[in-house]
Design an enzyme around this catalytic site. Structure first.
Site, mmCIF file in Angstrom:
data_model
loop_
_atom_site.group_PDB
_atom_site.id
_atom_site.type_symbol
_atom_site.label_atom_id
_atom_site.label_comp_id
_atom_site.label_asym_id
_atom_site.label_seq_id
_atom_site.Cartn_x
_atom_site.Cartn_y
_atom_site.Cartn_z
ATOM 1 N N ARG A 94 -28.297 -5.587 -28.698
ATOM 2 C CA ARG A 94 -27.274 -6.285 -27.940
ATOM 3 C C ARG A 94 -27.893 -7.471 -27.282
ATOM 4 O O ARG A 94 -26.969 -8.093 -26.875
ATOM 5 C CB ARG A 94 -26.591 -5.308 -27.029
ATOM 6 C CG ARG A 94 -24.996 -5.255 -27.391
ATOM 7 C CD ARG A 94 -24.497 -4.401 -26.292
ATOM 8 N NE ARG A 94 -23.215 -4.369 -26.484
ATOM 9 C CZ ARG A 94 -22.343 -3.206 -27.050
ATOM 10 N NH1 ARG A 94 -23.204 -2.328 -27.614
ATOM 11 N NH2 ARG A 94 -21.172 -3.251 -27.017
ATOM 12 N N ARG A 133 -6.323 1.863 -29.447
ATOM 13 C CA ARG A 133 -7.287 2.648 -29.486
ATOM 14 C C ARG A 133 -7.272 3.759 -28.585
ATOM 15 O O ARG A 133 -7.050 3.784 -27.346
ATOM 16 C CB ARG A 133 -8.572 1.998 -29.276
ATOM 17 C CG ARG A 133 -9.927 2.925 -29.243
ATOM 18 C CD ARG A 133 -10.925 2.513 -29.530
ATOM 19 N NE ARG A 133 -11.500 1.429 -28.303
ATOM 20 C CZ ARG A 133 -12.858 0.474 -28.430
ATOM 21 N NH1 ARG A 133 -13.547 0.932 -29.747
ATOM 22 N NH2 ARG A 133 -12.991 0.094 -27.500
ATOM 23 N N ARG A 166 -10.444 4.460 -22.950
ATOM 24 C CA ARG A 166 -11.529 4.219 -22.585
ATOM 25 C C ARG A 166 -11.334 3.446 -20.880
ATOM 26 O O ARG A 166 -10.598 2.683 -21.342
ATOM 27 C CB ARG A 166 -12.373 3.756 -23.513
ATOM 28 C CG ARG A 166 -13.321 4.453 -24.082
ATOM 29 C CD ARG A 166 -14.022 3.753 -25.199
ATOM 30 N NE ARG A 166 -14.784 2.553 -25.113
ATOM 31 C CZ ARG A 166 -15.685 1.791 -25.769
ATOM 32 N NH1 ARG A 166 -15.755 2.507 -27.150
ATOM 33 N NH2 ARG A 166 -15.952 0.637 -25.381
ATOM 34 N N ARG A 177 -16.105 -7.961 -21.739
ATOM 35 C CA ARG A 177 -16.990 -7.798 -22.760
ATOM 36 C C ARG A 177 -17.041 -8.740 -23.784
ATOM 37 O O ARG A 177 -18.185 -8.748 -24.231
ATOM 38 C CB ARG A 177 -16.469 -6.247 -23.364
ATOM 39 C CG ARG A 177 -16.618 -5.286 -22.317
ATOM 40 C CD ARG A 177 -15.788 -3.992 -22.693
ATOM 41 N NE ARG A 177 -16.143 -3.526 -23.862
ATOM 42 C CZ ARG A 177 -15.134 -2.791 -24.559
ATOM 43 N NH1 ARG A 177 -14.088 -2.400 -24.073
ATOM 44 N NH2 ARG A 177 -15.563 -2.184 -25.852
HETATM 45 P P1 AP5 Z 1 -14.196 0.690 -33.287
HETATM 46 O O1 AP5 Z 1 -14.450 0.946 -34.636
HETATM 47 O O2 AP5 Z 1 -13.693 1.561 -32.114
HETATM 48 O O3 AP5 Z 1 -14.866 -0.600 -32.923
HETATM 49 P P2 AP5 Z 1 -16.209 -0.594 -32.408
HETATM 50 O O4 AP5 Z 1 -16.893 -1.746 -32.516
HETATM 51 O O5 AP5 Z 1 -17.235 0.478 -32.450
HETATM 52 O O6 AP5 Z 1 -15.950 -1.128 -30.846
HETATM 53 P P3 AP5 Z 1 -16.454 -0.637 -29.373
HETATM 54 O O7 AP5 Z 1 -15.677 -1.051 -28.301
HETATM 55 O O8 AP5 Z 1 -16.860 0.985 -29.143
HETATM 56 O O9 AP5 Z 1 -17.678 -1.749 -29.397
HETATM 57 P P4 AP5 Z 1 -18.315 -2.000 -28.032
HETATM 58 O O10 AP5 Z 1 -19.706 -2.663 -28.713
HETATM 59 O O11 AP5 Z 1 -17.783 -2.889 -27.099
HETATM 60 O O12 AP5 Z 1 -18.780 -0.704 -27.046
HETATM 61 P P5 AP5 Z 1 -19.809 0.421 -26.983
HETATM 62 O O13 AP5 Z 1 -19.442 1.658 -26.975
HETATM 63 O O14 AP5 Z 1 -20.968 0.043 -28.018
HETATM 64 O O15 AP5 Z 1 -12.575 -0.123 -33.326
HETATM 65 C C1 AP5 Z 1 -11.911 -0.614 -32.641
HETATM 66 C C2 AP5 Z 1 -10.347 -0.032 -32.704
HETATM 67 O O16 AP5 Z 1 -9.769 -0.596 -33.828
HETATM 68 C C3 AP5 Z 1 -10.277 1.545 -33.007
HETATM 69 O O17 AP5 Z 1 -8.966 1.747 -32.206
HETATM 70 C C4 AP5 Z 1 -10.024 1.706 -34.272
HETATM 71 O O18 AP5 Z 1 -9.420 2.809 -34.874
HETATM 72 C C5 AP5 Z 1 -9.360 0.359 -34.653
HETATM 73 N N1 AP5 Z 1 -9.828 -0.154 -36.187
HETATM 74 C C6 AP5 Z 1 -11.021 -0.482 -36.611
HETATM 75 N N2 AP5 Z 1 -10.777 -0.904 -37.782
HETATM 76 C C7 AP5 Z 1 -9.417 -1.171 -37.836
HETATM 77 C C8 AP5 Z 1 -8.637 -1.978 -39.035
HETATM 78 N N3 AP5 Z 1 -9.096 -2.209 -40.139
HETATM 79 N N4 AP5 Z 1 -7.567 -2.199 -38.935
HETATM 80 C C9 AP5 Z 1 -6.803 -1.428 -37.621
HETATM 81 N N5 AP5 Z 1 -7.475 -0.942 -36.688
HETATM 82 C C10 AP5 Z 1 -8.769 -0.917 -36.681
HETATM 83 O O19 AP5 Z 1 -20.430 0.217 -25.598
HETATM 84 C C11 AP5 Z 1 -19.653 0.233 -24.414
HETATM 85 C C12 AP5 Z 1 -20.378 -0.258 -23.262
HETATM 86 O O20 AP5 Z 1 -21.739 0.523 -23.056
HETATM 87 C C13 AP5 Z 1 -20.942 -1.730 -23.167
HETATM 88 O O21 AP5 Z 1 -19.630 -2.564 -22.904
HETATM 89 C C14 AP5 Z 1 -22.169 -1.922 -22.327
HETATM 90 O O22 AP5 Z 1 -21.667 -1.832 -21.032
HETATM 91 C C15 AP5 Z 1 -22.712 -0.519 -22.764
HETATM 92 N N6 AP5 Z 1 -23.688 -0.596 -23.742
HETATM 93 C C16 AP5 Z 1 -23.583 0.019 -24.934
HETATM 94 N N7 AP5 Z 1 -24.582 -0.462 -25.740
HETATM 95 C C17 AP5 Z 1 -25.451 -1.019 -25.225
HETATM 96 C C18 AP5 Z 1 -27.022 -1.965 -25.343
HETATM 97 N N8 AP5 Z 1 -27.312 -1.946 -26.312
HETATM 98 N N9 AP5 Z 1 -27.158 -2.708 -24.126
HETATM 99 C C19 AP5 Z 1 -26.757 -2.757 -22.967
HETATM 100 N N10 AP5 Z 1 -25.741 -1.976 -22.640
HETATM 101 C C20 AP5 Z 1 -25.020 -1.279 -23.589
#
Ligand code: AP5
Length: 240
Positions: A94, A133, A166, A177
């Site tokens: 990231r 979501r 969430r 974000r």
């Molecule tokens: P979804 O599939 O849930 O999307 P996503 O890209 O996985 O979204 P996230 O919000 O989980 O990603 P993120 O990167 O912000 O969070 P993460 O958990 O990694 O889809 C989204 C929604 O749309 C769902 O409701 C789905 O059903 C819907 N959808 C999908 N396709 C669709 C379509 N075609 N039509 C309609 N609806 C649809 O990270 C969370 C936190 O953890 C970060 O903010 C950070 O604080 C920390 N963190 C995580 N990884 C790191 C890292 N590597 N380094 C530092 N901090 C980190």
């Protein structure tokens, strides 16, 4: 022999809410591939109140990023056990720093990245998805009231347990974000477009898939994964 081309090493890249988790889950369901979501791992740590979890709780709630070294430790302890498996990373790297750390650790294993998929979805589409979501926290399963609703409203399909929102999905944190993505994560696109070509002849490591629906993107993603790894086995459950 050419170990480097034997195992799928896919980075699922995209803005928060772009569909990384949803599309990774589809690949895992169809093929013999494992997926590691750093967001899910952190949420698990937070639930279990581990030292990492206590550090992560506030940072995640604020929509900020954890330090690169903390993330690398979490990820490498998982990847060490998956040397002989095909895998997807969802939510890591990231930052460019994380990208460099990952490349160095994969170089040591002799299995470089095969593919970086950039899910390119417009901001306004993402913002409207997030309000719909719902998640099953213990498993990381994701639902969307309009796109892939649970069978029973408010409950997980497999366990029957209640779904929740969430804490970082409120509009204010989500905006942060998204800003964090533009500031720290999007420079990785440049980083990956400058690295050596992918194992697929005549193709790039970084592939951008655009679209507003995941069904549209799924068809392209599936074709891309097949062309990268023609011998990938389908999992037994995908034939149901
Ligand atoms: P979804 O599939 O849930 O999307 P996503 O890209 O996985 O979204 P996230 O919000 O989980 O990603 P993120 O990167 O912000 O969070 P993460 O958990 O990694 O889809 C989204 C929604 O749309 C769902 O409701 C789905 O059903 C819907 N959808 C999908 N396709 C669709 C379509 N075609 N039509 C309609 N609806 C649809 O990270 C969370 C936190 O953890 C970060 O903010 C950070 O604080 C920390 N963190 C995580 N990884 C790191 C890292 N590597 N380094 C530092 N901090 C980190």
């Amino acid at each position: 022999d050419d170990q480097g081309n034997k195992f799928l090493r896919l980075v699922m890249f995209g803005k928060p809410g772009a569909g990384k988790g949803t599309l990774s889950a589809r690949l895992v369901k169809k093929y013999d591939i494992l997926s590691i979501s750093t967001g899910d791992l952190l949420r698990q740590h937070i639930l279990e109140r581990t030292p990492v979890g206590r550090q992560a709780e506030e940072i995640v709630a604020q929509g900020k990023l954890l330090p690169d070294e903390v993330m690398l430790k979490i990820v490498s302890s998982k990847l060490d056990h998956l040397r002989n498996k095909h895998w997807i990373l969802d939510g890591f790297p990231r930052t460019v720093g994380q990208g460099e750390l990952l490349d160095a650790s994969l170089a040591k294993q002799g299995t470089p990245l095969s593919l970086v998929v950039n899910l390119n979805v417009p901001d306004d589409v993402i913002l409207s998805r997030i309000s719909d979501r719902w998640v099953h926290l213990p498993s990381g399963r994701v639902y969307n009231l309009s796109y892939n609703p649970p069978k029973v409203d408010g409950f997980d399909d497999e366990t029957g347990e209640p779904l929740t929102k969430r804490p970082d999905d409120n509009p204010e944190t989500f905006a942060r974000r998204l800003n964090q993505f533009y500031a720290s994560t999007s420079p990785l696109l440049e980083y990956y477009s400058n690295t050596t070509p992918s194992p697929r002849v005549g193709s790039q490591l970084l592939e951008t898939l655009s679209g507003t629906t995941s069904d549209e993107i799924w068809v392209h993603l599936d074709a891309l994964v097949r062309s990268t790894f023609p011998n990938l086995k389908e999992s037994a459950t995908s034939l149901e």
